[in-house]
Design an enzyme around this catalytic site. Structure first.
Site, PDB file in Angstrom:
ATOM      1  N   ASP A  16       0.827  -1.205   0.000  1.00  0.00           N
ATOM      2  CA  ASP A  16       0.000   0.000   0.000  1.00  0.00           C
ATOM      3  C   ASP A  16       0.861   1.255   0.000  1.00  0.00           C
ATOM      4  OD1 ASP A  16      -2.279  -1.505  -0.027  1.00  0.00           O
ATOM      5  OD2 ASP A  16      -2.551  -1.442   2.150  1.00  0.00           O
ATOM      6  N   CYS A  17       2.009   1.201   0.676  1.00  0.00           N
ATOM      7  CA  CYS A  17       2.904   2.371   0.709  1.00  0.00           C
ATOM      8  C   CYS A  17       3.676   2.525  -0.595  1.00  0.00           C
ATOM      9  CB  CYS A  17       3.897   2.245   1.863  1.00  0.00           C
ATOM     10  SG  CYS A  17       3.167   2.267   3.493  1.00  0.00           S
ATOM     11  N   TYR A  18       3.976   1.373  -1.209  1.00  0.00           N
ATOM     12  CA  TYR A  18       4.849   1.377  -2.390  1.00  0.00           C
ATOM     13  C   TYR A  18       4.177   0.572  -3.497  1.00  0.00           C
ATOM     14  CZ  TYR A  18       8.253   2.939   1.059  1.00  0.00           C
ATOM     15  OH  TYR A  18       8.908   3.632   2.040  1.00  0.00           O
TER      16      TYR A  18
END
Length: 398
Positions: free
Chosen positions: A137-139
């Site tokens: 989700d972050c990357y």
């Protein structure tokens, strides 16, 4: 007569410091006493230019849009380690082409390695980059292809776990076939001997117990300014020593760090050892502050006062047989005697460029560009050398 580093720096800043290269000092000691030389000189500069495969570069690419967390990365086909920050890399000088990704394992592929990519980046060249990401989700980005240079990345600095051996070995081959080693090719039947140390001009041999060099010491590194970061890997100050305190084989090592963006490609060059692998030719210069007469007395050693063991690489063991010791005056003569046979010798270290580095560092200090630093902590002098043993399962009796 005694001086402090602060007093020497005051003279450097005022343009009044007297600086001699190590070769100049040794020549002048033919006519000067140690006491007189101590009165005259403030700093002695040393240098070496040699392969240092335990080197590498930390690179921060900067974030992409959308962001990527690197799982695998290749710089011009050379794998870089990605197991820390999202876009941080470590590129080892000895890393070679990933044969699986390039579709072959020919030795020609291994002729270009991490050292060559590091040298090209320092020279300002553009390097293709290919990466695969962990999708989170972050990357969310899954892959990246781009071209980088030293001007398009955030950080680019060398961090070298093991450089600047205090002394080393002489490699020979008593077997029946050529051997391809980290010293280069060794010809069979004692066809040649290769040594990898500058002898009496080697920086740390003139400071045998690391009194003048410690964590935080400013140095010449690859044509820029670097620092001693820590003890080097395989640091072994407990090596046996002669009466003059010089070690009889590999002893102290240093871990070095410096901003690669400021380095000069003349002093950082990728290299390759046939059938062995890639490495990095690197220039390092160390200033020795003349604090007292002991500094000059240590620097008075000559090539005939320093020895190295002759190691037979034809025996594939960690502890190999030796043909005894030889001094560096004999090695530098171009030939030595081994069991009655005349064997030609050659240095892996460039003795010419090593002296040039000492001269460049001398110019930097005399011009006020380079001042000395007080180490913030000494390097340990009590490290033992621990070999690794393979694990063997216990035998259980019925």
């Amino acid at each position: 007569m005694e001086r402090t580093i602060a007093e020497i720096n005051e003279k450097i800043t005022a343009g009044k410091a007297t600086v001699w290269t190590l070769a100049e000092l040794k020549a002048r000691l033919q006519s000067l006493s140690i006491a007189e030389a101590t009165r005259q000189v403030d700093v002695v500069t040393t240098g070496t230019f040699e392969p240092m495969e335990s080197s590498g570069a930390i690179i921060n690419l900067g974030p992409t849009d959308p962001p990527i967390k690197l799982r695998q990365c290749w710089l011009d086909g050379i794998p870089a380690y990605t197991g820390f920050g999202a876009v941080d890399l470590y590129l080892g000088a000895a890393q070679s082409v990933d044969a699986n990704s390039e579709g072959g394992e020919a030795d020609s592929l291994r002729e270009r390695g991490g050292g060559h990519v590091i040298a090209d980046l320092i020279a300002g060249k553009a390097i293709p980059l290919r990466a695969v990401g962990y999708v989170t989700d972050c990357y969310p980005r899954a892959s990246l292809e781009t071209v980088i240079s030293k001007d398009t990345i955030n950080q680019f600095y060398l961090y070298n776990p093991r450089n600047l051996y205090q002394n080393f070995i002489v490699g020979v081959n008593g077997g029946d076939r050529p051997l391809y080693t980290y010293l280069g090719p060794l010809q069979p039947q004692l066809g040649n001997a290769v040594y990898a140390c500058g002898g009496a001009l080697s920086p740390l041999l003139n400071d045998p117990y690391l009194r003048l060099v410690g964590i935080g010491t400013r140095i010449f590194l690859g044509g820029g300014i670097g620092y001693v970061a820590w003890e080097g890997t395989q640091h072994f100050p407990l090596q046996k020593r002669l009466a003059n305190d010089t070690p009889i084989g590999p002893a102290a090592t240093l871990a070095l760090i410096g901003d690669a963006k400021q380095m000069d490609p003349f002093w950082v060059r990728g290299c390759y050892f046939k059938h062995y692998g890639a490495s990095l030719m690197l220039g390092v210069g160390v200033p020795l502050p003349v604090l007292d007469q002991e500094v000059i007395a240590r620097c008075a050693i000559r090539d005939e006062d320093v020895v190295a063991p002759i190691i037979d690489f034809s025996i594939p063991r960690r502890v190999r047989p030796t043909f005894g010791m030889v001094n560096y005056a004999q090695l530098k003569s171009g030939k030595i005697k081994i069991e009655g046979k005349t064997v030609r010798t050659a240095p892996l270290t460039s003795l010419y460029f090593s002296q040039r580095i000492a001269e460049v560092l001398k110019d930097w200090i005399q011009s006020g560009r380079f001042t000395l630093t007080e180490p913030i902590a000494p390097l340990p002098c009590d490290r033992a050398f621990l070999p690794q043993q393979p694990w063997m399962p216990a035998v259980i009796d019925d």
